[in-house]
Motif scaffolding. Structure first.
Motif, mmCIF file in Angstrom:
data_model
loop_
_atom_site.group_PDB
_atom_site.id
_atom_site.type_symbol
_atom_site.label_atom_id
_atom_site.label_comp_id
_atom_site.label_asym_id
_atom_site.label_seq_id
_atom_site.Cartn_x
_atom_site.Cartn_y
_atom_site.Cartn_z
ATOM 1 N N ILE A 1 2.529 0.989 -6.461
ATOM 2 C CA ILE A 1 3.792 1.765 -6.789
ATOM 3 C C ILE A 1 3.614 2.757 -7.409
ATOM 4 C CG2 ILE A 1 5.739 1.326 -6.785
ATOM 5 C CD1 ILE A 1 5.659 -0.238 -4.271
ATOM 6 N N ARG A 2 3.510 2.880 -8.772
ATOM 7 C CA ARG A 2 3.708 4.146 -9.752
ATOM 8 C C ARG A 2 3.024 4.697 -9.160
ATOM 9 N NH1 ARG A 2 5.669 1.739 -14.469
ATOM 10 N NH2 ARG A 2 5.960 -0.141 -13.768
ATOM 11 N N GLU A 3 1.729 4.810 -8.406
ATOM 12 C CA GLU A 3 0.936 6.170 -7.793
ATOM 13 C C GLU A 3 1.579 6.631 -7.305
ATOM 14 O OE1 GLU A 3 -2.434 7.693 -8.308
ATOM 15 O OE2 GLU A 3 -1.892 6.816 -10.386
ATOM 16 N N TRP A 4 2.568 5.871 -5.895
ATOM 17 C CA TRP A 4 3.655 6.660 -5.270
ATOM 18 C C TRP A 4 4.173 7.411 -5.744
ATOM 19 C CZ3 TRP A 4 7.100 2.674 -1.414
ATOM 20 C CH2 TRP A 4 7.515 3.543 -0.986
ATOM 21 N N THR B 1 4.322 -9.849 13.257
ATOM 22 C CA THR B 1 6.185 -10.479 12.732
ATOM 23 C C THR B 1 5.764 -9.923 11.503
ATOM 24 O OG1 THR B 1 5.135 -11.751 11.001
ATOM 25 C CG2 THR B 1 4.988 -13.240 12.530
ATOM 26 N N ARG B 2 7.324 -9.776 11.312
ATOM 27 C CA ARG B 2 8.266 -8.436 10.202
ATOM 28 C C ARG B 2 6.415 -8.114 9.352
ATOM 29 N NH1 ARG B 2 10.829 -8.582 6.390
ATOM 30 N NH2 ARG B 2 12.919 -6.723 5.927
ATOM 31 N N GLN B 3 7.414 -9.575 8.062
ATOM 32 C CA GLN B 3 5.950 -9.824 7.317
ATOM 33 C C GLN B 3 4.548 -9.815 7.290
ATOM 34 O OE1 GLN B 3 7.528 -10.588 4.077
ATOM 35 N NE2 GLN B 3 5.660 -10.336 3.583
ATOM 36 N N ASP B 4 3.979 -9.501 8.781
ATOM 37 C CA ASP B 4 2.123 -8.918 8.416
ATOM 38 C C ASP B 4 2.458 -7.757 8.429
ATOM 39 O OD1 ASP B 4 1.791 -11.924 9.566
ATOM 40 O OD2 ASP B 4 2.237 -11.578 11.769
ATOM 41 N N TRP B 5 3.504 -6.560 9.668
ATOM 42 C CA TRP B 5 3.550 -5.417 8.656
ATOM 43 C C TRP B 5 3.775 -5.141 7.194
ATOM 44 C CZ3 TRP B 5 2.864 -1.338 12.437
ATOM 45 C CH2 TRP B 5 3.234 -1.927 13.859
ATOM 46 N N ILE B 6 4.236 -5.834 6.391
ATOM 47 C CA ILE B 6 5.173 -5.583 5.326
ATOM 48 C C ILE B 6 3.551 -6.193 4.766
ATOM 49 C CG2 ILE B 6 5.927 -6.355 2.760
ATOM 50 C CD1 ILE B 6 8.647 -6.844 5.135
ATOM 51 N N ASP B 7 2.713 -7.201 5.163
ATOM 52 C CA ASP B 7 1.296 -7.547 4.046
ATOM 53 C C ASP B 7 0.600 -6.668 4.515
ATOM 54 O OD1 ASP B 7 2.845 -9.364 3.584
ATOM 55 O OD2 ASP B 7 1.944 -11.352 4.631
ATOM 56 N N LEU B 8 0.995 -5.373 5.666
ATOM 57 C CA LEU B 8 -0.588 -4.841 5.691
ATOM 58 C C LEU B 8 0.181 -3.589 5.250
ATOM 59 C CD1 LEU B 8 -2.939 -4.072 7.149
ATOM 60 C CD2 LEU B 8 -2.354 -4.103 9.106
ATOM 61 N N ALA B 9 1.282 -3.235 5.326
ATOM 62 C CA ALA B 9 1.292 -1.883 4.194
ATOM 63 C C ALA B 9 1.504 -2.265 2.991
ATOM 64 C CB ALA B 9 2.661 -2.127 5.093
ATOM 65 N N ARG B 10 1.290 -3.347 2.501
ATOM 66 C CA ARG B 10 1.047 -3.617 0.569
ATOM 67 C C ARG B 10 -0.431 -3.391 0.411
ATOM 68 N NH1 ARG B 10 1.710 -8.626 0.468
ATOM 69 N NH2 ARG B 10 3.853 -8.523 0.511
ATOM 70 N N GLN B 11 -1.069 -3.690 1.686
ATOM 71 C CA GLN B 11 -2.658 -3.640 0.984
ATOM 72 C C GLN B 11 -2.928 -2.570 1.577
ATOM 73 O OE1 GLN B 11 -4.407 -6.900 4.865
ATOM 74 N NE2 GLN B 11 -2.634 -7.949 3.576
ATOM 75 N N THR B 12 -2.134 -1.779 2.484
ATOM 76 C CA THR B 12 -2.884 -0.125 2.796
ATOM 77 C C THR B 12 -2.248 0.472 1.328
ATOM 78 O OG1 THR B 12 -2.831 -0.614 4.888
ATOM 79 C CG2 THR B 12 -2.868 1.231 4.303
ATOM 80 N N LEU B 13 -1.239 0.381 0.917
ATOM 81 C CA LEU B 13 -1.040 0.874 -0.320
ATOM 82 C C LEU B 13 -1.573 0.453 -1.494
ATOM 83 C CD1 LEU B 13 1.320 2.884 -1.543
ATOM 84 C CD2 LEU B 13 2.163 0.638 -2.268
ATOM 85 N N VAL C 1 -0.289 5.817 -0.327
ATOM 86 C CA VAL C 1 1.290 5.861 0.287
ATOM 87 C C VAL C 1 0.433 6.205 2.251
ATOM 88 C CG1 VAL C 1 2.554 7.565 -0.788
ATOM 89 C CG2 VAL C 1 3.793 5.962 0.815
ATOM 90 N N GLU C 2 0.145 7.407 1.704
ATOM 91 C CA GLU C 2 -0.146 9.056 2.633
ATOM 92 C C GLU C 2 -0.611 7.519 4.140
ATOM 93 O OE1 GLU C 2 1.301 11.971 3.258
ATOM 94 O OE2 GLU C 2 2.340 11.419 1.067
ATOM 95 N N SER C 3 -1.182 6.607 3.503
ATOM 96 C CA SER C 3 -2.193 6.249 4.764
ATOM 97 C C SER C 3 -1.213 5.000 5.402
ATOM 98 C CB SER C 3 -3.144 5.176 4.012
ATOM 99 O OG SER C 3 -4.398 6.439 3.682
ATOM 100 N N VAL C 4 0.543 4.263 4.700
ATOM 101 C CA VAL C 4 1.119 3.471 5.366
ATOM 102 C C VAL C 4 0.791 4.757 6.147
ATOM 103 C CG1 VAL C 4 2.549 2.008 4.612
ATOM 104 C CG2 VAL C 4 1.103 2.834 2.709
ATOM 105 N N ARG C 5 1.187 4.510 7.583
ATOM 106 C CA ARG C 5 1.064 5.106 9.180
ATOM 107 C C ARG C 5 1.264 3.975 10.365
ATOM 108 N NH1 ARG C 5 2.530 9.982 8.116
ATOM 109 N NH2 ARG C 5 2.019 11.044 6.920
ATOM 110 N N VAL C 6 2.676 4.385 11.042
ATOM 111 C CA VAL C 6 2.494 3.171 11.569
ATOM 112 C C VAL C 6 1.354 3.301 13.098
ATOM 113 C CG1 VAL C 6 3.829 3.038 14.469
ATOM 114 C CG2 VAL C 6 4.819 4.238 11.828
ATOM 115 N N LEU C 7 0.575 3.682 13.764
ATOM 116 C CA LEU C 7 -0.559 4.138 13.963
ATOM 117 C C LEU C 7 -1.494 3.163 14.112
ATOM 118 C CD1 LEU C 7 -1.106 4.154 17.458
ATOM 119 C CD2 LEU C 7 -1.598 6.699 16.471
ATOM 120 N N PRO C 8 -1.986 3.750 12.720
ATOM 121 C CA PRO C 8 -3.222 3.408 12.210
ATOM 122 C C PRO C 8 -2.939 1.100 12.195
ATOM 123 C CG PRO C 8 -2.898 4.962 11.061
ATOM 124 C CD PRO C 8 -1.906 4.630 11.886
#
Length: 218
Positions: free
Chosen positions: A116-119, A18-30, A35-42
């Motif tokens: 977020i502050r590191e980003w 779901t959309r939230q799955d993508w956001i949740d995983l992006a948050r965990q990765t961040l 932030v450099e690791s928040v990429r679509v393919l991985p």
């Protein structure tokens, strides 16, 4: 026909994220990798879905990052502002309302805030978002003091001391058990308000913090 809520949508029958799955995983990765690791393919590989799932919900990686920022605003900043605006009989209880954000990570996620502050070190627009969030949080806390009779200058400084103290705990990664922090609760409340908390005030917040810590262990 049942209307599908946005968080329940899926791209197609065989795409399960779901959309939230993508956001949740992006948050965990961040939080864990930056932030450099928040990429679509991985991210898609970890979710076990194709790129088409991503583009069903987001226009681009930049769109995902924008939604990640919005997710952060809707959790961390909203929680502080809402707690600061809650009615309270005394300034002691008002400050304890804000303290709930520090005690319960379901309200305020310190690792996300740090991520977020590191980003922001790499992005001027994210730096602007951080400054706006800090200003919004501080304004809400300042107005909390004003409602309880503090003058403007006093309210501004007390808000800064309360907020910057807690953010400093997170930035410095102070590892202090909840039990130890609760042992200093009365002193913190005196410092932030200039008033003496009652035993029932201390007991009230200690109970909240203990229950929040117990939930975090489940």
């Amino acid at each position: 026909m049942r209307t599908v809520a946005p968080h329940e949508e899926t791209a197609s029958g065989n795409i399960k994220a779901t959309r939230q799955d993508w956001i949740d995983l992006a948050r965990q990765t961040l939080v864990s990798q930056g932030v450099e690791s928040v990429r679509v393919l991985p991210l898609g590989q970890k979710l076990g879905v194709s790129r088409s799932s991503f583009y069903w919900y987001f226009k681009s990686r930049q769109d995902l990052l924008a939604q990640l920022l919005e997710d952060w605003r809707n959790t961390n900043t909203r929680a502080i502002v809402e707690r600061a605006q809650r009615p309270a009989d005394t300034i002691i209880r008002a400050v304890m309302n804000v303290f709930e954000c520090w005690a319960d990570e379901r309200l305020f996620d310190p690792r996300l805030d740090f991520g977020i502050r590191e980003w922001a070190r790499r992005s001027a627009s994210v730096r602007d978002a951080i400054e706006q969030a800090d200003a919004e949080r501080l304004a809400a806390i300042r107005e909390m003091y004003r409602r309880h009779g503090y003058g403007e200058a006093d309210a501004v400084i007390r808000a800064r001391v309360l907020y910057y103290t807690q953010i400093g705990y997170y930035v410095l990664d102070v590892n202090e058990p909840m039990e130890a922090r609760l042992g200093h609760l009365a002193a913190y409340l005196r410092s932030f308000t200039g008033q003496e908390p009652s035993p029932s005030d201390v007991a009230h917040f200690s109970d909240f913090a203990s229950r929040a810590e117990e939930r975090s262990r489940l």
